[in-house]
Scaffold this active site. Sequence first.
Site, PDB file in Angstrom:
ATOM      1  N   GLY A 270     -19.778  -5.161  25.401  1.00 34.09           N
ATOM      2  CA  GLY A 270     -20.576  -4.063  25.950  1.00 34.09           C
ATOM      3  C   GLY A 270     -20.578  -2.875  24.994  1.00 34.09           C
ATOM      4  O   GLY A 270     -20.606  -1.719  25.421  1.00 34.09           O
TER       5      GLY A 270
ATOM      6  N   ASN B  24     -22.855  -1.723  23.225  1.00 34.07           N
ATOM      7  CA  ASN B  24     -24.164  -1.068  23.050  1.00 34.07           C
ATOM      8  C   ASN B  24     -24.347   0.138  23.959  1.00 34.07           C
ATOM      9  O   ASN B  24     -25.370   0.818  23.886  1.00 34.07           O
ATOM     10  CB  ASN B  24     -25.293  -2.076  23.342  1.00 34.07           C
ATOM     11  CG  ASN B  24     -25.222  -2.601  24.769  1.00 34.07           C
ATOM     12  OD1 ASN B  24     -24.182  -3.079  25.194  1.00 34.07           O
ATOM     13  ND2 ASN B  24     -26.312  -2.499  25.506  1.00 34.07           N
TER      14      ASN B  24
ATOM     15  N   GLY C 149     -18.140   1.730  25.550  1.00 25.44           N
ATOM     16  CA  GLY C 149     -18.086   0.722  24.495  1.00 25.44           C
ATOM     17  C   GLY C 149     -18.745   1.219  23.216  1.00 25.44           C
ATOM     18  O   GLY C 149     -18.219   1.026  22.117  1.00 25.44           O
TER      19      GLY C 149
ATOM     20  N   SER D 167     -10.018   0.134  36.137  1.00 25.71           N
ATOM     21  CA  SER D 167     -10.548   1.354  36.760  1.00 25.71           C
ATOM     22  C   SER D 167      -9.561   1.816  37.821  1.00 25.71           C
ATOM     23  O   SER D 167      -8.813   0.987  38.376  1.00 25.71           O
ATOM     24  CB  SER D 167     -11.889   1.049  37.429  1.00 25.71           C
ATOM     25  OG  SER D 167     -12.261   2.116  38.277  1.00 25.71           O
TER      26      SER D 167
ATOM     27  N   TYR E 148     -16.098  -4.980  43.453  1.00 25.05           N
ATOM     28  CA  TYR E 148     -15.787  -4.244  42.208  1.00 25.05           C
ATOM     29  C   TYR E 148     -14.280  -3.999  42.135  1.00 25.05           C
ATOM     30  O   TYR E 148     -13.658  -4.239  41.091  1.00 25.05           O
ATOM     31  CB  TYR E 148     -16.550  -2.917  42.176  1.00 25.05           C
ATOM     32  CG  TYR E 148     -16.333  -2.140  40.878  1.00 25.05           C
ATOM     33  CD1 TYR E 148     -16.819  -2.618  39.663  1.00 25.05           C
ATOM     34  CD2 TYR E 148     -15.633  -0.935  40.862  1.00 25.05           C
ATOM     35  CE1 TYR E 148     -16.620  -1.916  38.471  1.00 25.05           C
ATOM     36  CE2 TYR E 148     -15.432  -0.220  39.691  1.00 25.05           C
ATOM     37  CZ  TYR E 148     -15.923  -0.715  38.493  1.00 25.05           C
ATOM     38  OH  TYR E 148     -15.721  -0.019  37.309  1.00 25.05           O
TER      39      TYR E 148
HETATM   40  N1  LIG Z   1     -18.080   4.943  33.833  1.00 26.17           N
HETATM   41  C1  LIG Z   1     -17.045   5.052  34.636  1.00 26.17           C
HETATM   42  O1  LIG Z   1     -16.913   6.030  35.400  1.00 26.17           O
HETATM   43  C2  LIG Z   1     -15.987   3.998  34.638  1.00 26.17           C
HETATM   44  C3  LIG Z   1     -14.853   4.208  35.440  1.00 26.17           C
HETATM   45  C4  LIG Z   1     -13.862   3.229  35.480  1.00 26.17           C
HETATM   46  C5  LIG Z   1     -13.999   2.076  34.721  1.00 26.17           C
HETATM   47  N2  LIG Z   1     -15.112   1.893  33.953  1.00 26.17           N
HETATM   48  C6  LIG Z   1     -15.226   0.633  33.187  1.00 26.17           C
HETATM   49  O2  LIG Z   1     -15.587   0.919  31.861  1.00 26.17           O
HETATM   50  C7  LIG Z   1     -16.283  -0.188  31.298  1.00 26.17           C
HETATM   51  C8  LIG Z   1     -17.486   0.285  30.510  1.00 26.17           C
HETATM   52  O3  LIG Z   1     -18.443   0.815  31.410  1.00 26.17           O
HETATM   53  P1  LIG Z   1     -19.365   2.056  31.077  1.00 26.17           P
HETATM   54  O4  LIG Z   1     -19.004   3.121  32.009  1.00 26.17           O
HETATM   55  O5  LIG Z   1     -19.391   2.327  29.621  1.00 26.17           O
HETATM   56  O6  LIG Z   1     -20.771   1.481  31.608  1.00 26.17           O
HETATM   57  P2  LIG Z   1     -22.136   1.077  30.871  1.00 26.17           P
HETATM   58  O7  LIG Z   1     -22.629   2.189  30.030  1.00 26.17           O
HETATM   59  O8  LIG Z   1     -23.000   0.568  31.969  1.00 26.17           O
HETATM   60  O9  LIG Z   1     -21.672  -0.090  29.942  1.00 26.17           O
HETATM   61  C9  LIG Z   1     -21.387  -1.357  30.456  1.00 26.17           C
HETATM   62  C10 LIG Z   1     -21.601  -2.368  29.372  1.00 26.17           C
HETATM   63  O10 LIG Z   1     -21.324  -3.677  29.904  1.00 26.17           O
HETATM   64  C11 LIG Z   1     -22.381  -4.524  29.508  1.00 26.17           C
HETATM   65  N3  LIG Z   1     -22.542  -5.680  30.374  1.00 26.17           N
HETATM   66  C12 LIG Z   1     -22.818  -5.719  31.690  1.00 26.17           C
HETATM   67  N4  LIG Z   1     -22.972  -6.975  32.114  1.00 26.17           N
HETATM   68  C13 LIG Z   1     -22.785  -7.762  31.022  1.00 26.17           C
HETATM   69  C14 LIG Z   1     -22.832  -9.150  30.793  1.00 26.17           C
HETATM   70  N5  LIG Z   1     -23.125 -10.013  31.769  1.00 26.17           N
HETATM   71  N6  LIG Z   1     -22.594  -9.615  29.554  1.00 26.17           N
HETATM   72  C15 LIG Z   1     -22.325  -8.768  28.551  1.00 26.17           C
HETATM   73  N7  LIG Z   1     -22.287  -7.438  28.689  1.00 26.17           N
HETATM   74  C16 LIG Z   1     -22.510  -6.949  29.916  1.00 26.17           C
HETATM   75  C17 LIG Z   1     -23.619  -3.626  29.560  1.00 26.17           C
HETATM   76  O11 LIG Z   1     -24.680  -4.247  28.875  1.00 26.17           O
HETATM   77  P3  LIG Z   1     -26.229  -3.878  29.173  1.00 26.17           P
HETATM   78  O12 LIG Z   1     -26.494  -2.643  28.378  1.00 26.17           O
HETATM   79  O13 LIG Z   1     -26.951  -5.095  28.701  1.00 26.17           O
HETATM   80  O14 LIG Z   1     -26.346  -3.653  30.652  1.00 26.17           O
HETATM   81  C18 LIG Z   1     -23.060  -2.405  28.868  1.00 26.17           C
HETATM   82  O15 LIG Z   1     -23.044  -2.588  27.486  1.00 26.17           O
HETATM   83  C19 LIG Z   1     -16.613  -1.117  32.465  1.00 26.17           C
HETATM   84  O16 LIG Z   1     -15.725  -2.219  32.461  1.00 26.17           O
HETATM   85  C20 LIG Z   1     -16.356  -0.260  33.699  1.00 26.17           C
HETATM   86  O17 LIG Z   1     -15.940  -1.020  34.824  1.00 26.17           O
HETATM   87  C21 LIG Z   1     -16.092   2.830  33.888  1.00 26.17           C
END
Ligand SMILES: NC(=O)c1ccc[n+]([C@@H]2O[C@H](COP(=O)([O-])OP(=O)(O)OC[C@H]3O[C@@H](n4cnc5c(N)ncnc54)[C@H](OP(=O)(O)O)[C@@H]3O)[C@@H](O)[C@H]2O)c1
Length: 317
Positions: A25, A27, A31, A154, A185
């Site tokens: 992830g 992109n 990430g 998380s 989740y």
């Molecule tokens: N943001 C928060 O508040 C928060 C809090 C606690 C934990 N987290 C954790 O942090 C991590 C990163 O999340 P983020 O906040 O940076 O969210 P994000 O911007 O939505 O990034 C999520 C990434 O996961 C990828 N992804 C989703 N489904 C996938 C699949 N089937 N195969 C490959 N890649 C996939 C997405 O790709 P696409 O661009 O193609 O959708 C995107 O690159 C996650 O594990 C999330 O649970 C986030």
Amino acid sequence: MAKVLTCPPELLKLDLTGKTYLVTGGNSGIGKITVEQLAKQGAHVVLACRRLDDGEKVRAEILATGARGTIEVLSLDLSDLASVRAFAAAFLAKHSQLHGLVNNAGVMNTPESKTKDGFEMQFGTNHLGHFLLTELLLDTLKQSAPSRIVNLSSCYHDIAMGREGEIHFEDIHFTTRKYDGWKAYAQSKLANLLHASELGRRLTGTGVIAVSVHPGWVRTRLIRLSMPLWMQDFALKPFLRLAGMIEPWEGTQSTLYALLAPEVLQHNGAYFSQVGMYREKSAAKGGWPLRSPNPQAHDAAAATRLYDESRKWVGLT
Ligand SMILES: NC(=O)c1ccc[n+]([C@@H]2O[C@H](COP(=O)([O-])OP(=O)(O)OC[C@H]3O[C@@H](n4cnc5c(N)ncnc54)[C@H](OP(=O)(O)O)[C@@H]3O)[C@@H](O)[C@H]2O)c1
């Protein structure tokens, strides 16, 4: 709002030339910033994502900032085990070294749906896809020791919108119980934590460590299935900041600390948390490491059972 934890600046100046990292992830959101920082420090970073054109755009954007390292984009869909296997084969055909695996990608509060292999979508993508990926890369991580695995969990592994996180072994994939997107989740994020703690035990003495992190409540695209992004990014942004939402750079600090800090080596299997929302108020300021308030997060038998069952689900005997 409690003070945001920050990675010591000297760690963000370490020369990572010659090191290889893999960020799923890569992109988007946390990430993307992780890839950017590691490349800035001279590493070779494999950016794994499901939309190659998006990954290439991000690669070009980061390299245009003058990053010293290199970035390679490879296709990975974690909701499809065949894609995970193809990704691992493509990675291993090119690389004999891996110093850091960041199991970062994730989905949150999805409508009821299944992965290609018939698993509940959040458990299948967030946990099982990463589980198989990690198993397939374990020998390379061992050959590259010292090396690290960082799972993005998380604080919602503890409590997510009022639902206490639990691995519901009797019905992990919601085949008999009523589907609830937040419960699913929380379960998947608890699985990320237990996966790291079990790996920590199994990898003792190999020079590979595994930890899990809570990045904070971060302004990324993760929320898109629960709130329109324009509300988060514009209309409500100042209020959400006051309520504790942090920016992607701040949300990447836990991951970078887990990957780079020497003292993390003393905490194999542990959980590292940015400020967060927990059932116990004392945990809200986070901690590197933090003892999770969720009792199941300390259940070694549950972690072992999850590991063994996960191996079966992904087709490893
Ligand atoms: N943001 C928060 O508040 C928060 C809090 C606690 C934990 N987290 C954790 O942090 C991590 C990163 O999340 P983020 O906040 O940076 O969210 P994000 O911007 O939505 O990034 C999520 C990434 O996961 C990828 N992804 C989703 N489904 C996938 C699949 N089937 N195969 C490959 N890649 C996939 C997405 O790709 P696409 O661009 O193609 O959708 C995107 O690159 C996650 O594990 C999330 O649970 C986030």
